[in-house]
Write a protein that holds these residues in place. Structure first.
Motif, PDB file in Angstrom:
ATOM      1  N   TYR A  28      -0.677 -17.363  28.560  1.00  0.00           N
ATOM      2  CA  TYR A  28       0.392 -16.697  27.823  1.00  0.00           C
ATOM      3  C   TYR A  28       0.461 -15.216  28.162  1.00  0.00           C
ATOM      4  O   TYR A  28      -0.567 -14.571  28.383  1.00  0.00           O
ATOM      5  CB  TYR A  28       0.149 -16.833  26.316  1.00  0.00           C
ATOM      6  CG  TYR A  28      -0.122 -18.238  25.855  1.00  0.00           C
ATOM      7  CD1 TYR A  28       0.802 -19.248  26.068  1.00  0.00           C
ATOM      8  CD2 TYR A  28      -1.295 -18.557  25.186  1.00  0.00           C
ATOM      9  CE1 TYR A  28       0.562 -20.534  25.635  1.00  0.00           C
ATOM     10  CE2 TYR A  28      -1.541 -19.846  24.746  1.00  0.00           C
ATOM     11  CZ  TYR A  28      -0.617 -20.826  24.972  1.00  0.00           C
ATOM     12  OH  TYR A  28      -0.861 -22.098  24.534  1.00  0.00           O
ATOM     13  N   PHE A  29       1.691 -14.664  28.128  1.00  0.00           N
ATOM     14  CA  PHE A  29       1.913 -13.255  28.418  1.00  0.00           C
ATOM     15  C   PHE A  29       2.836 -12.645  27.376  1.00  0.00           C
ATOM     16  O   PHE A  29       3.756 -13.304  26.892  1.00  0.00           O
ATOM     17  CB  PHE A  29       2.555 -13.083  29.807  1.00  0.00           C
ATOM     18  CG  PHE A  29       1.714 -13.663  30.902  1.00  0.00           C
ATOM     19  CD1 PHE A  29       0.716 -12.918  31.496  1.00  0.00           C
ATOM     20  CD2 PHE A  29       1.916 -14.966  31.325  1.00  0.00           C
ATOM     21  CE1 PHE A  29      -0.073 -13.459  32.501  1.00  0.00           C
ATOM     22  CE2 PHE A  29       1.137 -15.521  32.333  1.00  0.00           C
ATOM     23  CZ  PHE A  29       0.134 -14.759  32.920  1.00  0.00           C
ATOM     24  N   GLY A  30       2.598 -11.374  27.052  1.00  0.00           N
ATOM     25  CA  GLY A  30       3.452 -10.636  26.142  1.00  0.00           C
ATOM     26  C   GLY A  30       4.656 -10.063  26.872  1.00  0.00           C
ATOM     27  O   GLY A  30       4.805 -10.210  28.088  1.00  0.00           O
ATOM     28  N   ALA A  31       5.492  -9.351  26.128  1.00  0.00           N
ATOM     29  CA  ALA A  31       6.709  -8.772  26.698  1.00  0.00           C
ATOM     30  C   ALA A  31       6.396  -7.766  27.801  1.00  0.00           C
ATOM     31  O   ALA A  31       7.199  -7.572  28.713  1.00  0.00           O
ATOM     32  CB  ALA A  31       7.533  -8.110  25.599  1.00  0.00           C
ATOM     33  N   ASP A  32       5.216  -7.134  27.748  1.00  0.00           N
ATOM     34  CA  ASP A  32       4.821  -6.156  28.768  1.00  0.00           C
ATOM     35  C   ASP A  32       4.222  -6.814  30.011  1.00  0.00           C
ATOM     36  O   ASP A  32       3.857  -6.143  30.964  1.00  0.00           O
ATOM     37  CB  ASP A  32       3.845  -5.146  28.190  1.00  0.00           C
ATOM     38  CG  ASP A  32       2.566  -5.779  27.653  1.00  0.00           C
ATOM     39  OD1 ASP A  32       2.383  -7.019  27.782  1.00  0.00           O
ATOM     40  OD2 ASP A  32       1.737  -5.034  27.099  1.00  0.00           O
ATOM     41  N   GLY A  33       4.101  -8.156  29.988  1.00  0.00           N
ATOM     42  CA  GLY A  33       3.547  -8.877  31.128  1.00  0.00           C
ATOM     43  C   GLY A  33       2.044  -9.031  31.116  1.00  0.00           C
ATOM     44  O   GLY A  33       1.472  -9.705  31.975  1.00  0.00           O
ATOM     45  N   ASP A  34       1.392  -8.411  30.144  1.00  0.00           N
ATOM     46  CA  ASP A  34      -0.060  -8.541  30.030  1.00  0.00           C
ATOM     47  C   ASP A  34      -0.433  -9.848  29.338  1.00  0.00           C
ATOM     48  O   ASP A  34       0.308 -10.321  28.460  1.00  0.00           O
ATOM     49  CB  ASP A  34      -0.647  -7.376  29.230  1.00  0.00           C
ATOM     50  CG  ASP A  34      -0.609  -6.058  29.989  1.00  0.00           C
ATOM     51  OD1 ASP A  34      -0.548  -6.098  31.243  1.00  0.00           O
ATOM     52  OD2 ASP A  34      -0.645  -5.002  29.336  1.00  0.00           O
ATOM     53  N   PRO A  35      -1.564 -10.436  29.718  1.00  0.00           N
ATOM     54  CA  PRO A  35      -2.012 -11.666  29.047  1.00  0.00           C
ATOM     55  C   PRO A  35      -2.211 -11.430  27.551  1.00  0.00           C
ATOM     56  O   PRO A  35      -2.629 -10.347  27.136  1.00  0.00           O
ATOM     57  CB  PRO A  35      -3.345 -11.985  29.723  1.00  0.00           C
ATOM     58  CG  PRO A  35      -3.294 -11.282  31.032  1.00  0.00           C
ATOM     59  CD  PRO A  35      -2.475 -10.031  30.790  1.00  0.00           C
ATOM     60  N   VAL A  36      -1.855 -12.417  26.753  1.00  0.00           N
ATOM     61  CA  VAL A  36      -2.061 -12.367  25.304  1.00  0.00           C
ATOM     62  C   VAL A  36      -2.736 -13.650  24.860  1.00  0.00           C
ATOM     63  O   VAL A  36      -2.678 -14.679  25.544  1.00  0.00           O
ATOM     64  CB  VAL A  36      -0.736 -12.177  24.524  1.00  0.00           C
ATOM     65  CG1 VAL A  36      -0.103 -10.842  24.858  1.00  0.00           C
ATOM     66  CG2 VAL A  36       0.222 -13.307  24.781  1.00  0.00           C
ATOM     67  N   GLU A  37      -3.376 -13.567  23.720  1.00  0.00           N
ATOM     68  CA  GLU A  37      -3.975 -14.751  23.122  1.00  0.00           C
ATOM     69  C   GLU A  37      -2.867 -15.595  22.512  1.00  0.00           C
ATOM     70  O   GLU A  37      -1.915 -15.065  21.950  1.00  0.00           O
ATOM     71  CB  GLU A  37      -4.979 -14.361  22.039  1.00  0.00           C
ATOM     72  CG  GLU A  37      -6.195 -13.644  22.571  1.00  0.00           C
ATOM     73  CD  GLU A  37      -7.046 -14.523  23.477  1.00  0.00           C
ATOM     74  OE1 GLU A  37      -7.239 -15.710  23.149  1.00  0.00           O
ATOM     75  OE2 GLU A  37      -7.502 -14.023  24.511  1.00  0.00           O
ATOM     76  N   GLY A  38      -2.983 -16.869  22.639  1.00  0.00           N
ATOM     77  CA  GLY A  38      -2.026 -17.786  22.038  1.00  0.00           C
ATOM     78  C   GLY A  38      -2.763 -18.989  21.513  1.00  0.00           C
ATOM     79  O   GLY A  38      -3.978 -19.106  21.650  1.00  0.00           O
ATOM     80  N   ALA A  39      -2.039 -19.876  20.930  1.00  0.00           N
ATOM     81  CA  ALA A  39      -2.634 -21.113  20.445  1.00  0.00           C
ATOM     82  C   ALA A  39      -3.293 -21.830  21.613  1.00  0.00           C
ATOM     83  O   ALA A  39      -2.780 -21.846  22.726  1.00  0.00           O
ATOM     84  CB  ALA A  39      -1.555 -22.008  19.846  1.00  0.00           C
ATOM     85  N   ASP A  40      -4.434 -22.393  21.372  1.00  0.00           N
ATOM     86  CA  ASP A  40      -5.119 -23.153  22.418  1.00  0.00           C
ATOM     87  C   ASP A  40      -4.378 -24.457  22.613  1.00  0.00           C
ATOM     88  O   ASP A  40      -4.437 -25.347  21.786  1.00  0.00           O
ATOM     89  CB  ASP A  40      -6.563 -23.409  22.015  1.00  0.00           C
ATOM     90  CG  ASP A  40      -7.327 -24.183  23.076  1.00  0.00           C
ATOM     91  OD1 ASP A  40      -6.815 -24.368  24.194  1.00  0.00           O
ATOM     92  OD2 ASP A  40      -8.451 -24.609  22.767  1.00  0.00           O
ATOM     93  N   SER A  41      -3.666 -24.536  23.725  1.00  0.00           N
ATOM     94  CA  SER A  41      -2.897 -25.752  23.997  1.00  0.00           C
ATOM     95  C   SER A  41      -3.786 -26.883  24.477  1.00  0.00           C
ATOM     96  O   SER A  41      -3.357 -28.024  24.535  1.00  0.00           O
ATOM     97  CB  SER A  41      -1.820 -25.468  25.046  1.00  0.00           C
ATOM     98  OG  SER A  41      -2.402 -25.066  26.273  1.00  0.00           O
TER      99      SER A  41
END
Length: 87
Positions: A28-41
């Motif tokens: 997952y990535f945020g609006a700035d393109g940096d990786p973000v934590e998200g739900a563990d798919s």
């Protein structure tokens, strides 16, 4: 980000940790393109399973601040980042 995880923790698409062969995962990535934590798919046994899960989960991920995702097969990027924007 537990909303998606709670919905799909027992879902039919997630493979278990003892998966043999290929493992498909999302990053997952945020609006700035940096990786973000998200739900563990979780890990998926096929690309189709991973994409089906995302098709059911993208709105919840976007609501939690995930702007885009990339699909990986055994650590190799297959495609992405792909926007989660509905536009």
């Amino acid at each position: 980000m537990t909303r998606v995880h709670e919905i799909f923790r027992d879902g039919m698409w997630a493979a278990n940790d003892s998966l043999h062969g290929m493992a498909w995962t999302w990053k997952y990535f945020g609006a700035d393109g940096d990786p973000v934590e998200g739900a563990d798919s979780g890990r998926f046994g096929t690309q189709a399973d991973a994409e089906t899960w995302l098709g059911h989960s993208w709105r919840a991920l976007a609501d939690e601040g995930v702007a885009s995702v990339s699909l990986y097969e055994d650590g190799r990027q297959v495609y992405g980042p792909m926007s989660l924007s509905p536009e």
